[in-house]
Design an enzyme around this catalytic site. Sequence first.
Site, short mmCIF file in Angstrom:
data_model
loop_
_atom_site.label_atom_id
_atom_site.label_comp_id
_atom_site.label_asym_id
_atom_site.label_seq_id
_atom_site.Cartn_x
_atom_site.Cartn_y
_atom_site.Cartn_z
N HIS A 187 0.87 -1.18 0.00
CA HIS A 187 0.00 0.00 0.00
C HIS A 187 0.91 1.23 0.00
O HIS A 187 2.02 1.19 0.55
CB HIS A 187 -0.85 -0.04 1.27
CG HIS A 187 -1.90 1.03 1.33
ND1 HIS A 187 -1.63 2.32 1.71
CD2 HIS A 187 -3.23 0.99 1.07
CE1 HIS A 187 -2.74 3.02 1.68
NE2 HIS A 187 -3.73 2.24 1.29
N ASP B 164 2.88 -4.02 8.26
CA ASP B 164 1.69 -3.23 7.97
C ASP B 164 0.49 -4.16 8.17
O ASP B 164 0.19 -4.99 7.32
CB ASP B 164 1.77 -2.72 6.53
CG ASP B 164 0.47 -2.10 6.05
OD1 ASP B 164 -0.55 -2.19 6.77
OD2 ASP B 164 0.47 -1.54 4.94
N GLN C 92 -4.74 -4.67 7.05
CA GLN C 92 -5.75 -5.63 6.58
C GLN C 92 -5.81 -6.89 7.43
O GLN C 92 -6.85 -7.54 7.48
CB GLN C 92 -5.47 -6.03 5.11
CG GLN C 92 -5.59 -4.89 4.11
CD GLN C 92 -7.01 -4.34 4.01
OE1 GLN C 92 -7.99 -4.96 4.41
NE2 GLN C 92 -7.11 -3.14 3.46
N LYS D 54 -10.95 -0.21 10.09
CA LYS D 54 -11.12 -1.43 9.29
C LYS D 54 -11.53 -2.62 10.16
O LYS D 54 -11.74 -3.72 9.67
CB LYS D 54 -9.81 -1.77 8.56
CG LYS D 54 -9.42 -0.75 7.49
CD LYS D 54 -8.24 -1.26 6.71
CE LYS D 54 -7.47 -0.17 6.00
NZ LYS D 54 -8.13 0.37 4.81
N CYS E 98 -4.59 2.25 -3.91
CA CYS E 98 -3.36 2.79 -3.30
C CYS E 98 -2.20 1.83 -3.46
O CYS E 98 -1.39 1.65 -2.54
CB CYS E 98 -3.56 3.13 -1.82
SG CYS E 98 -4.88 4.28 -1.51
N1 7TS Z 1 -1.86 -0.56 4.52
C1 7TS Z 1 -2.72 -1.38 3.92
C2 7TS Z 1 -2.31 -2.79 3.59
C3 7TS Z 1 -4.01 -0.92 3.63
O1 7TS Z 1 -4.87 -1.73 3.02
C4 7TS Z 1 -4.36 0.41 3.96
C5 7TS Z 1 -5.70 0.98 3.61
C6 7TS Z 1 -3.43 1.20 4.62
C7 7TS Z 1 -2.18 0.69 4.87
C8 7TS Z 1 -3.72 2.59 5.06
O2 7TS Z 1 -4.72 2.58 6.02
P1 7TS Z 1 -5.30 3.95 6.59
O3 7TS Z 1 -6.31 3.55 7.57
O4 7TS Z 1 -4.14 4.66 7.19
O5 7TS Z 1 -5.85 4.67 5.40
N2 7TS Z 1 -6.28 0.41 2.48
C9 7TS Z 1 -7.34 0.82 1.81
C10 7TS Z 1 -7.85 0.09 0.75
O6 7TS Z 1 -7.38 -0.97 0.34
N3 7TS Z 1 -8.91 0.74 0.24
O7 7TS Z 1 -9.08 1.85 0.94
C11 7TS Z 1 -8.11 1.92 1.91
#
Ligand code: 7TS
Length: 411
Positions: A124, A201, A204, A227, A366
């Site tokens: 990501h 990370d 997910q 999430k 992303c």
């Molecule tokens: N890392 C991974 C693997 C992710 O899927 C996401 C968000 C992030 C980092 C960042 O998370 P945040 O809460 O800081 O935004 N992924 C997604 C997605 O797959 N679709 O929308 C957000």
Amino acid sequence: MRHIDPNELRKDFPILDRTVHGNPLIYFDNAASSQKPRQVVEAMVDYYYNHHANVHRGAHTLSVEATELYEQARKKVARFLNAPTERSVVFTRNTTEAMNLVVHSWGREHLRSGDEIIVSVAEHHANLVPWHLQAESLGITIKTVGLTDQYRLDLDGLEQAITDRTRLISIWHMNNVLGAINPIRKIADLAHAAGALLLVDGAQAAPHVKVDVQALDVDFYTLSGHKMCGPTGAGALWARADVLAGMPPFLGGGEMIGKVYLDHSTYADIPFRFEAGTPNIAEVIGLGAAVDYLEAIGLEAIFEHDQQLTRYALEKLKPLDGIMLYGPEGDDRGGIIAFNIDGIHPHDVASVLDEAGIAVRAGQHCAQPLMRSLNVPATARASFYLYNTFEEIDRFVDVLVRTRDYFAAHV
Ligand code: 7TS
């Protein structure tokens, strides 16, 4: 292990009763953000109605109560990750902020010109862009590892990429496009054998699989509350206490200090050193309630349900002509299915699904380098969670087939 009855759990999520374009909502965009159960919303409302004040400050009753609730949430997140101490749980807004904290604080303190860090092509952007922001000034090299033809991390390639200049491996636990799950313990062993640290990370994975930072032997783990049934605005960085203790502050201000003089300051102990300013108190309390909610169901049961839904969906989708799937075979994967319909832009697929009340994400997720390596401009993506049902998958597949056939006949 208890099994999940999604129809029971759905009663906790009022939003799932609504319709979209006259159809019952089918929410398959959980990888972007999950929905919130009443228990989480009510914990936040109770805090605002009965306990709100700033934390770690006043001696008055409300401030003490707010601080207790906030710090209880830290204990809950520590328990959720099987962390040895809640002192090494730092609250952030989300995974992105947690990753940036490691890069900017640990990275600037410990990385020197010529050092190497390793990421994969399937990160990501939250695990790429923070490194890009620092790489030049630190003089570090970002090495990348590819995927196997089975959409899994190329572990041989990872081993080959490690050198005596490797300081950190920074990698996803569950991939947000492919659903693949990385063998984190194995990667930790590789990193540690080379004298490097491992940053995971967990955006997910944390919502779906039981994470045990001690058994996985990781050095850093990041997550986003939104999430995993929690509110937006609350996430966490867990780091090994000795590693965290050696990191300088990233943001300066109130709450993170020891003594402040006009020309210099000393800093608070962990974790407060990394929580400058008034935090997202209600959101952190909501995250604590989300942890309680998930643990009461059981992460093993949640993952089993994800896998059953995924297996069911893949069995229906795989035989279909004109529908391309991107992700590994087998059960060791999460409930995330990236797909395309031949000849139809994924945004159009998502729009047609939305007309039918089905929420999926379309785009690059992303993960632009991953899209390039898959040689696709974008994909659609369905992602499941504990409240999704087999009937929803039936309807989803049905609409996909009709969309494919309609476009084939008319466009
Ligand atoms: N890392 C991974 C693997 C992710 O899927 C996401 C968000 C992030 C980092 C960042 O998370 P945040 O809460 O800081 O935004 N992924 C997604 C997605 O797959 N679709 O929308 C957000």
